[in-house]
Scaffold this active site. Sequence first.
Site, PDB file in Angstrom:
ATOM      1  N   ASP B  31      -6.491   6.496 -32.796  1.00 42.59           N
ATOM      2  CA  ASP B  31      -6.836   5.090 -33.028  1.00 42.59           C
ATOM      3  C   ASP B  31      -5.794   4.385 -33.885  1.00 42.59           C
ATOM      4  O   ASP B  31      -5.750   3.153 -33.935  1.00 42.59           O
ATOM      5  CB  ASP B  31      -8.195   5.002 -33.745  1.00 42.59           C
ATOM      6  CG  ASP B  31      -9.291   5.653 -32.921  1.00 42.59           C
ATOM      7  OD1 ASP B  31      -9.310   5.438 -31.696  1.00 42.59           O
ATOM      8  OD2 ASP B  31     -10.094   6.410 -33.496  1.00 42.59           O
ATOM      9  N   LYS B 232       5.398  10.734 -49.328  1.00 42.38           N
ATOM     10  CA  LYS B 232       5.358  11.841 -48.379  1.00 42.38           C
ATOM     11  C   LYS B 232       6.218  12.993 -48.861  1.00 42.38           C
ATOM     12  O   LYS B 232       7.261  12.726 -49.433  1.00 42.38           O
ATOM     13  CB  LYS B 232       5.887  11.354 -47.018  1.00 42.38           C
ATOM     14  CG  LYS B 232       5.011  10.306 -46.363  1.00 42.38           C
ATOM     15  CD  LYS B 232       5.663   9.714 -45.118  1.00 42.38           C
ATOM     16  CE  LYS B 232       6.774   8.760 -45.450  1.00 42.38           C
ATOM     17  NZ  LYS B 232       7.403   8.093 -44.303  1.00 42.38           N
ATOM     18  N   ASP B 257      10.953  10.429 -38.576  1.00 41.88           N
ATOM     19  CA  ASP B 257      12.239  11.046 -38.230  1.00 41.88           C
ATOM     20  C   ASP B 257      12.582  12.231 -39.132  1.00 41.88           C
ATOM     21  O   ASP B 257      13.610  12.861 -38.942  1.00 41.88           O
ATOM     22  CB  ASP B 257      13.364  10.005 -38.295  1.00 41.88           C
ATOM     23  CG  ASP B 257      13.689   9.592 -39.717  1.00 41.88           C
ATOM     24  OD1 ASP B 257      12.752   9.477 -40.532  1.00 41.88           O
ATOM     25  OD2 ASP B 257      14.885   9.404 -40.019  1.00 41.88           O
TER      26      ASP B 257
END
Lengths: 311, 311
Positions: B31, B232, B257
């Site tokens: 979603d 992250k 990436d």
Amino acid sequence: MAENGRQAPKLASFHAPLSSETARFLVDSVDAFLFDCDGVIWKGDKLIDGVPEALQTLRSLGKKLVFVTNNSRRSRGKYAKKFLSLGLDVSEDEIFSSSFAAAMFLKLNNFPQDKKVYVIGEEGIVEEMELAGFTCLGGPEDRDKSVQLKSNSMVEHDKSVGAVVVGLDLHVNYYKFHYATLCIRENPGCLFIATNRDALGHITDTQECPGAGCMVAAVCATTEKEPVVVGKPSPFMMDFLVKRFQINTSRMCMVGDRLDTDILFGQNTGCKTLLVLSGVTSLSTLEDPSNNIHPDYYTSNLFSIVELLNK
Amino acid sequence: MAENGRQAPKLASFHAPLSSETARFLVDSVDAFLFDCDGVIWKGDKLIDGVPEALQTLRSLGKKLVFVTNNSRRSRGKYAKKFLSLGLDVSEDEIFSSSFAAAMFLKLNNFPQDKKVYVIGEEGIVEEMELAGFTCLGGPEDRDKSVQLKSNSMVEHDKSVGAVVVGLDLHVNYYKFHYATLCIRENPGCLFIATNRDALGHITDTQECPGAGCMVAAVCATTEKEPVVVGKPSPFMMDFLVKRFQINTSRMCMVGDRLDTDILFGQNTGCKTLLVLSGVTSLSTLEDPSNNIHPDYYTSNLFSIVELLNK
């Protein structure tokens, strides 16, 4: 326990405070004293009390004195001038700085004269490299450079850089980190040499400041590589000392204020070791259960050797 | 293997090139798409070809789009302007930057309003901190400062600094390293927060440059401490995303990436993962035996999703 046939006082298997008896034994059982400088001889630009008397006493007893410093900001020539300015008569030949060690490392490894050396560091490294016949880029020259953010702009690095030397740099900047990273990542076989990895050190007498370990860790992170370390506690500098003075390391005593560089260096190379508490290490740090580096002896400062010998 | 009762094509247990069939399956089974920005949406200040069409296609399919970037140089407001300047209609609410995450981390941990935050980083961190009601020192303000070398000189640091936040800083200098180190070492309980630890990143479109990992490693070395990482691959930002959008992570796909930040972040939080080869990771890096981070799928760039869906 006996050494050289003479009766010795209890030799420390674990750090012991230097006493009159062990001071005499220590002086009798070694031919050379190796001194760290920052925290032992001086703090920043301030001489530590009683150092001239201590050095004079040891010289008068016929001991060879050697000064082994991880600080790469000066060349050996400049260090000799600093000693003189503090009223200490020390010759260039008695000084082994990590800037000199970096140059000697390249020389011993036959670093080609047509290759260049990129420096994160100060004049000391550049001067020692040039004295050894190598061509430098970076260092003080790149102190005001920055990376341009315009689209299509890039830093062109010299493909003939065959070694990056990283030491303490009070004018380190993003450009230098970028340039060093490009050389190590993109120039095949490019060496990555650290003068040392000290976390902190005394730049002035009042406060501890980031050491070369700060700049070295930054370059390790961007290159995902580990450097060759030439300063303490790496045994690299000892090879020169042994050849130059023809003294076995068991007849040397390393005197320093740092456990993880000075004392470890002494132990790694087979010297006797004496910690002085006039620098970065306190008695509580030495005795903390988390500490696993123990000198043979410790004492408050260099002058206490004189006091103990005179007792 | 079936998901949500519908028949799925072979799901990758190991990275598989995205195909028409798996692209359709992927789009049907999630979603929300979470996108890294650098190397996925743009390189430096240059939009990657086909990105507007890819985002438009996914929006028209009713997918929620979220942009999750480790780059802390901008605040969310400035990122929204950057998207707009590249012709992309993205709202502030859809953007999660590591600068915002750092401010949210302090907020969630009830960081006292009377404590200050010292910043190694750029405007993005300072802006997000101030939006969250915190007072900052350092950052762009300290860009031209240096450490004085006169005897007795020292840097006096603010004892009310209760957190040091370290992110990418193109104007990092020795003074900032010194100040941050003093706060972390000497202010009791001072937090050490890293926006992220990326080794490299694209500042411009032409060349990879040192990332926040460079500055973070330097401060780790001087403080001998490890930071809390909010960007992250730390799962910290996902808590917000889940609460904000009320979507289970199994119904999200992280597109990035970088293996060690984007893909690992997706995997750590239970998302599906798609690696695009338009940034720092090449196919040979992905397939190198030393790599142990494998996305569910990989493809050349974002636009290839459109091409595959239209096949």
